[in-house]
Design a protein around this motif. Sequence first.
Motif, short mmCIF file in Angstrom:
data_model
loop_
_atom_site.label_atom_id
_atom_site.label_comp_id
_atom_site.label_asym_id
_atom_site.label_seq_id
_atom_site.Cartn_x
_atom_site.Cartn_y
_atom_site.Cartn_z
N ASP A 15 0.83 -1.21 0.00
CA ASP A 15 0.00 0.00 0.00
C ASP A 15 0.87 1.26 0.00
O ASP A 15 0.46 2.30 -0.50
CB ASP A 15 -1.01 0.01 1.15
N LEU B 110 1.69 1.79 -3.59
CA LEU B 110 0.52 2.37 -4.25
C LEU B 110 0.38 3.86 -3.93
O LEU B 110 0.20 4.69 -4.82
CB LEU B 110 -0.74 1.61 -3.81
N ASP C 35 4.84 -5.30 -8.06
CA ASP C 35 3.88 -5.87 -9.02
C ASP C 35 2.46 -5.52 -8.60
O ASP C 35 1.63 -5.12 -9.41
CB ASP C 35 3.99 -7.40 -9.02
N MET C 36 2.19 -5.70 -7.31
CA MET C 36 0.84 -5.46 -6.82
C MET C 36 0.53 -3.97 -6.78
O MET C 36 -0.57 -3.55 -7.13
CB MET C 36 0.66 -6.07 -5.45
N GLU D 40 -0.27 -2.93 -10.23
CA GLU D 40 -1.60 -3.37 -10.69
C GLU D 40 -2.70 -2.50 -10.08
O GLU D 40 -3.65 -2.10 -10.76
CB GLU D 40 -1.77 -4.84 -10.28
N MET D 41 -2.55 -2.19 -8.79
CA MET D 41 -3.54 -1.35 -8.12
C MET D 41 -3.54 0.07 -8.70
O MET D 41 -4.60 0.66 -8.90
CB MET D 41 -3.25 -1.25 -6.62
N ALA E 168 -5.11 0.26 -12.05
CA ALA E 168 -6.57 0.18 -11.96
C ALA E 168 -7.15 1.57 -11.67
O ALA E 168 -8.32 1.83 -11.94
CB ALA E 168 -6.98 -0.81 -10.88
#
Lengths: 331, 210
Positions: free
Chosen positions: A85, A88, A115-116, A119-120, A123
């Motif tokens: 997070d 992000l 990676d995550m 992706e977030m 989005a």
Amino acid sequence: MKKFVNDPKDFVPEMLRGIALANPATLRYVPEYNLIMRADAPSENKVSIVQGSGSGHEPAHVMIVGKGMLDAACPGDVFSAPPMDYVLETTKLLNSPKGVLHIINNYTGDRMAFDMGREMAEAEGIRIGTVIVDDDVAVKDSTWTVGRRGVAGNFFVIKAIGAAAEKGAELDDLVALGNRVNAVSRTMGMALTSCTPPAKGSPLFDLGDDEMEMGVGIHGEPGRRREKLASANEIVDELLEAVASDLPFKKGDDVALMVNGLGGTPISELYLVYGRAHAQLTARGINVRRNYVGEYCTSLDMAGCSLTLVRLDEELSSLLEAPAEIPNRIF
Amino acid sequence: MAQEGFDGIELVVRTMAQTAVDNETYFSELDAVVGDGDFGYSLARGFEIVLATWDDLDRSDAATFLRKVAVIITSRVGGTSGPLWGTAFMRAAAAAGSDRIGAAEALAMLRAAITGIKERGQSDVGDKTLLDALVPAVDALEGYLAAGQGAASAVTAAAKVARASAEGTSSMLAKRGRAAYTGERSIGSPDAGAIGVAVMFEQLAGAWPG
């Protein structure tokens, strides 16, 4: 081991606060996300450059935030990837119409978090590019990675990308540039002593008084082998052979040579190492056009060093030469 | 106006969260046999925040709601479980669309979640992971729905498949996750993640209206 530490869990935030207080005009510290960013970022006319990694490698990467290098560093705790997070939120804070570039060293934890985070963020409509750095020739896989590790060569990737971004380069071109620099950068390190993480308070691994670890990772991960301590020249020659034969670097090549201290080695020793490495390269017909001697990517207080070679061309040389304004300064 | 079918999404997430919190000790004990014993603890630390912030989660649409859950789970569940379960919610969000969520949409979301877990974990059915309960259960759910069963009875039937499949992981050799380090010792005990999925399906079957 004696250390400057209060509560070990405040180690990283206290360091970040210190960096921010020392650079009030140029840097901003965002404690909620453990983040150091340029005070003037993001810019509408520039891709934002973000590096994330564990802490404990200073000056990488929180102290190379500034004009011409990183727009933000998103560090985790000591030797730990930043939480997803935070990746992000950092990406959202740095969002620019020209996109955000993530530079990541090849470690499993960092890659998963980024990676995550990517992706977030995608989005939410943010354009993101990624460059993975894996310059360490010591081992193919390790306890921390699939594939090679990313170490001091990271500095050159960031420097080149930072300079090109400052000139207005587009996201896709910066990704290609980063991959190109990574492809011509090779590093190997060695340890004379272990390092001592603040939360542990004792050495991370045991290394005898008469031993050294060749090919050590920047978190104290095992390298190629442990052996009897050798002379400085013998150590330099072995590191240089491993690095030079890997690309391979050839007679007539122009290179940048970095001697990077791992945190616990005096400058005097680093220059002794540099002298041997420079002379040996010259003897091989390899031209040292640029040199870097000092601490770039450390492993807390580990004694030891790494050697990095980067094959130069005109474009890369000019990007490495371009001015940058970062808190890591002596004037 | 709320997205049609959103109440179903809420019911699934809420049931998963409550199950994880209620079974913290049970799941950790299962994991202790072959893994490092933190599965139940890790999962509960994430899902308890989902419950604590339940009323404040952004409900603009299913995708936004599930993305919020994904961020909480990924960042608050430790170890590899966080990224795996977080990815499942993230991919389900991406597949949610903005129209009515019916059986076909729900199945597409579950399939997307499974693909995400496989990619993130570099694992597949047969590796002794939660996929060994989730994949057969979703296959069964799809079959029952295609055969014309109502949602409630299809979920109940899928839960039975999830339970049988999860118990079946006892005979498998762990190839992924911390349990893989214990090698042969993993044979004889079920995978904690697979049992977790089965219990969640069972609770959902009990909670589904109709």
